[in-house]
Design a protein around this motif. Sequence first.
Motif, PDB file in Angstrom:
ATOM      1  N   SER A  17     -41.032  34.979 -15.749  1.00 52.07           N
ATOM      2  CA  SER A  17     -41.068  36.351 -15.246  1.00 52.07           C
ATOM      3  C   SER A  17     -41.896  37.210 -16.195  1.00 52.07           C
ATOM      4  O   SER A  17     -42.060  36.871 -17.368  1.00 52.07           O
ATOM      5  N   VAL A  18     -42.417  38.315 -15.669  1.00 52.15           N
ATOM      6  CA  VAL A  18     -43.223  39.241 -16.464  1.00 52.15           C
ATOM      7  C   VAL A  18     -42.855  40.672 -16.071  1.00 52.15           C
ATOM      8  O   VAL A  18     -42.342  40.910 -14.980  1.00 52.15           O
ATOM      9  N   THR A  19     -43.149  41.594 -16.949  1.00 55.79           N
ATOM     10  CA  THR A  19     -42.871  43.001 -16.648  1.00 55.79           C
ATOM     11  C   THR A  19     -43.931  43.558 -15.701  1.00 55.79           C
ATOM     12  O   THR A  19     -45.016  42.989 -15.532  1.00 55.79           O
ATOM     13  N   LEU A  20     -43.607  44.688 -15.098  1.00 56.94           N
ATOM     14  CA  LEU A  20     -44.546  45.358 -14.200  1.00 56.94           C
ATOM     15  C   LEU A  20     -45.823  45.741 -14.941  1.00 56.94           C
ATOM     16  O   LEU A  20     -46.921  45.632 -14.392  1.00 56.94           O
ATOM     17  N   GLU A  21     -45.692  46.174 -16.169  1.00 57.54           N
ATOM     18  CA  GLU A  21     -46.864  46.542 -16.974  1.00 57.54           C
ATOM     19  C   GLU A  21     -47.740  45.330 -17.253  1.00 57.54           C
ATOM     20  O   GLU A  21     -48.967  45.435 -17.276  1.00 57.54           O
ATOM     21  N   ALA A  22     -47.138  44.171 -17.461  1.00 63.91           N
ATOM     22  CA  ALA A  22     -47.907  42.944 -17.676  1.00 63.91           C
ATOM     23  C   ALA A  22     -48.673  42.585 -16.403  1.00 63.91           C
ATOM     24  O   ALA A  22     -49.848  42.186 -16.473  1.00 63.91           O
ATOM     25  N   GLU A  23     -48.043  42.747 -15.253  1.00 61.40           N
ATOM     26  CA  GLU A  23     -48.709  42.462 -13.979  1.00 61.40           C
ATOM     27  C   GLU A  23     -49.958  43.308 -13.818  1.00 61.40           C
ATOM     28  O   GLU A  23     -50.968  42.845 -13.291  1.00 61.40           O
ATOM     29  N   GLU A  24     -49.902  44.553 -14.281  1.00 55.68           N
ATOM     30  CA  GLU A  24     -51.061  45.437 -14.180  1.00 55.68           C
ATOM     31  C   GLU A  24     -52.235  44.947 -15.009  1.00 55.68           C
ATOM     32  O   GLU A  24     -53.384  45.299 -14.741  1.00 55.68           O
ATOM     33  N   LEU A  25     -51.963  44.111 -16.028  1.00 48.13           N
ATOM     34  CA  LEU A  25     -53.033  43.525 -16.844  1.00 48.13           C
ATOM     35  C   LEU A  25     -53.518  42.192 -16.282  1.00 48.13           C
ATOM     36  O   LEU A  25     -54.385  41.554 -16.866  1.00 48.13           O
ATOM     37  N   GLY A  26     -52.935  41.751 -15.175  1.00 47.28           N
ATOM     38  CA  GLY A  26     -53.322  40.473 -14.593  1.00 47.28           C
ATOM     39  C   GLY A  26     -52.494  39.303 -15.083  1.00 47.28           C
ATOM     40  O   GLY A  26     -52.824  38.145 -14.842  1.00 47.28           O
ATOM     41  N   ILE A  27     -51.396  39.586 -15.765  1.00 46.31           N
ATOM     42  CA  ILE A  27     -50.476  38.552 -16.226  1.00 46.31           C
ATOM     43  C   ILE A  27     -49.478  38.311 -15.100  1.00 46.31           C
ATOM     44  O   ILE A  27     -48.967  39.262 -14.509  1.00 46.31           O
ATOM     45  N   HIS A  28     -49.222  37.043 -14.794  1.00 48.40           N
ATOM     46  CA  HIS A  28     -48.360  36.760 -13.657  1.00 48.40           C
ATOM     47  C   HIS A  28     -47.415  35.595 -13.937  1.00 48.40           C
ATOM     48  O   HIS A  28     -47.638  34.807 -14.865  1.00 48.40           O
ATOM     49  N   GLN A  29     -46.395  35.509 -13.135  1.00 42.45           N
ATOM     50  CA  GLN A  29     -45.435  34.408 -13.195  1.00 42.45           C
ATOM     51  C   GLN A  29     -46.199  33.097 -13.038  1.00 42.45           C
ATOM     52  O   GLN A  29     -47.107  32.993 -12.208  1.00 42.45           O
ATOM     53  N   GLY A  30     -45.883  32.106 -13.861  1.00 42.96           N
ATOM     54  CA  GLY A  30     -46.549  30.813 -13.809  1.00 42.96           C
ATOM     55  C   GLY A  30     -47.706  30.680 -14.781  1.00 42.96           C
ATOM     56  O   GLY A  30     -48.149  29.577 -15.082  1.00 42.96           O
ATOM     57  N   MET A  31     -48.217  31.806 -15.298  1.00 38.19           N
ATOM     58  CA  MET A  31     -49.300  31.776 -16.284  1.00 38.19           C
ATOM     59  C   MET A  31     -48.758  31.229 -17.596  1.00 38.19           C
ATOM     60  O   MET A  31     -47.621  31.521 -17.970  1.00 38.19           O
ATOM     61  N   LEU A  32     -49.549  30.428 -18.302  1.00 36.57           N
ATOM     62  CA  LEU A  32     -49.116  29.918 -19.602  1.00 36.57           C
ATOM     63  C   LEU A  32     -48.985  31.071 -20.600  1.00 36.57           C
ATOM     64  O   LEU A  32     -49.775  32.034 -20.561  1.00 36.57           O
ATOM     65  N   GLY A  33     -48.018  30.952 -21.491  1.00 44.66           N
ATOM     66  CA  GLY A  33     -47.786  31.995 -22.490  1.00 44.66           C
ATOM     67  C   GLY A  33     -49.026  32.347 -23.282  1.00 44.66           C
ATOM     68  O   GLY A  33     -49.332  33.523 -23.491  1.00 44.66           O
ATOM     69  N   LYS A  34     -49.782  31.349 -23.725  1.00 45.62           N
ATOM     70  CA  LYS A  34     -50.970  31.623 -24.535  1.00 45.62           C
ATOM     71  C   LYS A  34     -52.036  32.365 -23.733  1.00 45.62           C
ATOM     72  O   LYS A  34     -52.737  33.222 -24.265  1.00 45.62           O
ATOM     73  N   ASP A  35     -52.142  32.089 -22.453  1.00 44.86           N
ATOM     74  CA  ASP A  35     -53.111  32.801 -21.616  1.00 44.86           C
ATOM     75  C   ASP A  35     -52.684  34.257 -21.409  1.00 44.86           C
ATOM     76  O   ASP A  35     -53.524  35.167 -21.383  1.00 44.86           O
ATOM     77  N   ALA A  36     -51.399  34.471 -21.282  1.00 43.59           N
ATOM     78  CA  ALA A  36     -50.879  35.839 -21.155  1.00 43.59           C
ATOM     79  C   ALA A  36     -51.168  36.640 -22.422  1.00 43.59           C
ATOM     80  O   ALA A  36     -51.588  37.797 -22.359  1.00 43.59           O
ATOM     81  N   LEU A  37     -50.965  36.025 -23.588  1.00 41.20           N
ATOM     82  CA  LEU A  37     -51.238  36.716 -24.852  1.00 41.20           C
ATOM     83  C   LEU A  37     -52.703  37.142 -24.945  1.00 41.20           C
ATOM     84  O   LEU A  37     -53.000  38.240 -25.420  1.00 41.20           O
ATOM     85  N   LEU A  38     -53.605  36.298 -24.509  1.00 39.99           N
ATOM     86  CA  LEU A  38     -55.030  36.638 -24.562  1.00 39.99           C
ATOM     87  C   LEU A  38     -55.335  37.842 -23.689  1.00 39.99           C
ATOM     88  O   LEU A  38     -56.206  38.655 -24.024  1.00 39.99           O
ATOM     89  N   LYS A  39     -54.610  38.019 -22.586  1.00 40.46           N
ATOM     90  CA  LYS A  39     -54.805  39.198 -21.743  1.00 40.46           C
ATOM     91  C   LYS A  39     -54.204  40.457 -22.380  1.00 40.46           C
ATOM     92  O   LYS A  39     -54.522  41.565 -21.969  1.00 40.46           O
ATOM     93  N   MET A  40     -53.358  40.266 -23.388  1.00 40.59           N
ATOM     94  CA  MET A  40     -52.732  41.401 -24.078  1.00 40.59           C
ATOM     95  C   MET A  40     -53.587  41.912 -25.235  1.00 40.59           C
ATOM     96  O   MET A  40     -53.180  42.826 -25.949  1.00 40.59           O
ATOM     97  N   MET A  41     -54.759  41.355 -25.416  1.00 38.70           N
ATOM     98  CA  MET A  41     -55.642  41.779 -26.504  1.00 38.70           C
ATOM     99  C   MET A  41     -56.290  43.104 -26.186  1.00 38.70           C
ATOM    100  O   MET A  41     -56.498  43.492 -25.120  1.00 38.70           O
TER     101      MET A  41
END
Length: 100
Positions: A76-100
């Motif tokens: 699961s991800v927060t609504l704010e993460a979804e706005e950055l293109g982070i989604h359920q099923g995405m690998l953790g490391k890929d999500a972190l790269l979108k948080m840069m």
Amino acid sequence: MIDLSPVEINGHTFLAVSVLLPKTTLLAVTSDRGYIMCGALDVGLLNEKLKDRKIIAGRAVGVRTIDQLLNAPLESVTLEAEELGIHQGMLGKDALLKMM
């Protein structure tokens, strides 16, 4: 015991935090903008009660190490993460790269 250590992903450095507790370990990896965490993270709480804080975060379940957290699909991800293109099923490391 608390362990803090740097983690590098594609040339970017993140901070990994492990907190050893009785019968469990809390795991998190953070950037300057957001973080991923083990199953102890309550995404519903962040989306509902703390919505005004606009927290960017994702949760992976069933992980026991930082490496597993980085390579696990987010449950699961927060609504704010979804706005950055982070989604359920995405690998953790890929999500972190979108948080840069």
